[in-house]
Design an enzyme around this catalytic site. Sequence first.
Site, PDB file in Angstrom:
ATOM      1  N   ASN A 116       0.838  -1.197   0.000  1.00  0.00           N
ATOM      2  CA  ASN A 116       0.000   0.000   0.000  1.00  0.00           C
ATOM      3  C   ASN A 116       0.873   1.247   0.000  1.00  0.00           C
ATOM      4  OD1 ASN A 116       0.600  -0.871   2.686  1.00  0.00           O
ATOM      5  ND2 ASN A 116      -1.039   0.374   3.533  1.00  0.00           N
ATOM      6  N   CYS A 118      -4.140   0.697  -2.516  1.00  0.00           N
ATOM      7  CA  CYS A 118      -3.944  -0.537  -1.745  1.00  0.00           C
ATOM      8  C   CYS A 118      -2.896  -1.429  -2.413  1.00  0.00           C
ATOM      9  CB  CYS A 118      -5.238  -1.328  -1.659  1.00  0.00           C
ATOM     10  SG  CYS A 118      -6.539  -0.552  -0.702  1.00  0.00           S
ATOM     11  N   GLU A 145      -3.061  -4.536  -3.159  1.00  0.00           N
ATOM     12  CA  GLU A 145      -3.599  -5.426  -4.197  1.00  0.00           C
ATOM     13  C   GLU A 145      -3.635  -4.727  -5.553  1.00  0.00           C
ATOM     14  OE1 GLU A 145      -4.778  -4.756  -1.191  1.00  0.00           O
ATOM     15  OE2 GLU A 145      -6.105  -6.341  -0.445  1.00  0.00           O
ATOM     16  N   CYS A 169     -10.231  -4.939   0.241  1.00  0.00           N
ATOM     17  CA  CYS A 169     -11.319  -3.968   0.384  1.00  0.00           C
ATOM     18  C   CYS A 169     -12.234  -4.021  -0.843  1.00  0.00           C
ATOM     19  CB  CYS A 169     -10.749  -2.555   0.575  1.00  0.00           C
ATOM     20  SG  CYS A 169     -10.228  -1.762  -0.951  1.00  0.00           S
TER      21      CYS A 169
HETATM   22  N1  THU Z   1      -5.195  -1.479   2.515  1.00  0.00           N
HETATM   23  C1  THU Z   1      -4.616  -2.309   1.596  1.00  0.00           C
HETATM   24  O1  THU Z   1      -3.527  -2.044   1.090  1.00  0.00           O
HETATM   25  N2  THU Z   1      -5.282  -3.437   1.265  1.00  0.00           N
HETATM   26  C2  THU Z   1      -6.442  -3.856   1.831  1.00  0.00           C
HETATM   27  O2  THU Z   1      -6.967  -4.897   1.459  1.00  0.00           O
HETATM   28  C3  THU Z   1      -7.056  -3.068   2.906  1.00  0.00           C
HETATM   29  C4  THU Z   1      -6.501  -1.706   3.083  1.00  0.00           C
HETATM   30  C5  THU Z   1      -4.459  -0.293   2.944  1.00  0.00           C
HETATM   31  C6  THU Z   1      -5.026   1.024   2.521  1.00  0.00           C
HETATM   32  C7  THU Z   1      -4.475   1.932   3.591  1.00  0.00           C
HETATM   33  O3  THU Z   1      -3.168   2.335   3.225  1.00  0.00           O
HETATM   34  C8  THU Z   1      -4.366   1.065   4.817  1.00  0.00           C
HETATM   35  O4  THU Z   1      -4.408  -0.266   4.345  1.00  0.00           O
HETATM   36  C9  THU Z   1      -5.461   1.283   5.830  1.00  0.00           C
HETATM   37  O5  THU Z   1      -6.704   1.189   5.266  1.00  0.00           O
END
Ligand code: THU
Length: 133
Positions: free
Chosen positions: A50, A61, A63, A94
């Site tokens: 992320n 994110c 992913e 998410c």
């Molecule tokens: N985040 C991800 O990278 N992947 C997920 O599946 C859930 C959320 C990140 C986004 C943000 O930088 C942090 O996690 C908190 O939400």
Amino acid sequence: MAEEHLTAAQQAELLQAAEEARKNAYAPYSHYQVGAALLTASGRIYTGCNIENASYGATICAERVAVAKAVSAGEKDFVALAVVADSTQPGSPCGICRQFLVEFAPQLLLIMGNLQGQVKVGRLDQYLPSAFN
Ligand code: THU
């Protein structure tokens, strides 16, 4: 392409790649570091972490970083995605990431893990039923 399942060794390799990628997370706002590793039908693994931003909504994110790296390298045939975070339960992608993934691989195998070694496995279509496509 979606394989029925990965071998235990393939699953462990993908989780390890996600855990490694997580170390590069840029998360100074949430302090929640996430790593992802996407296995393509060609056998390559594209990783992501992320990347947050002072304008919070500009955050991307782990992913979606992995998917963007794969697609921009010319690969769109995805087999499995591992996601790793330091969460009490293995964290699932998410909603935005589910939609981003379903574009390419509705049957994608999801391997969700945490730093304690807990692992949960599922299919994207279970996590995003009746997807818009
Ligand atoms: N985040 C991800 O990278 N992947 C997920 O599946 C859930 C959320 C990140 C986004 C943000 O930088 C942090 O996690 C908190 O939400």
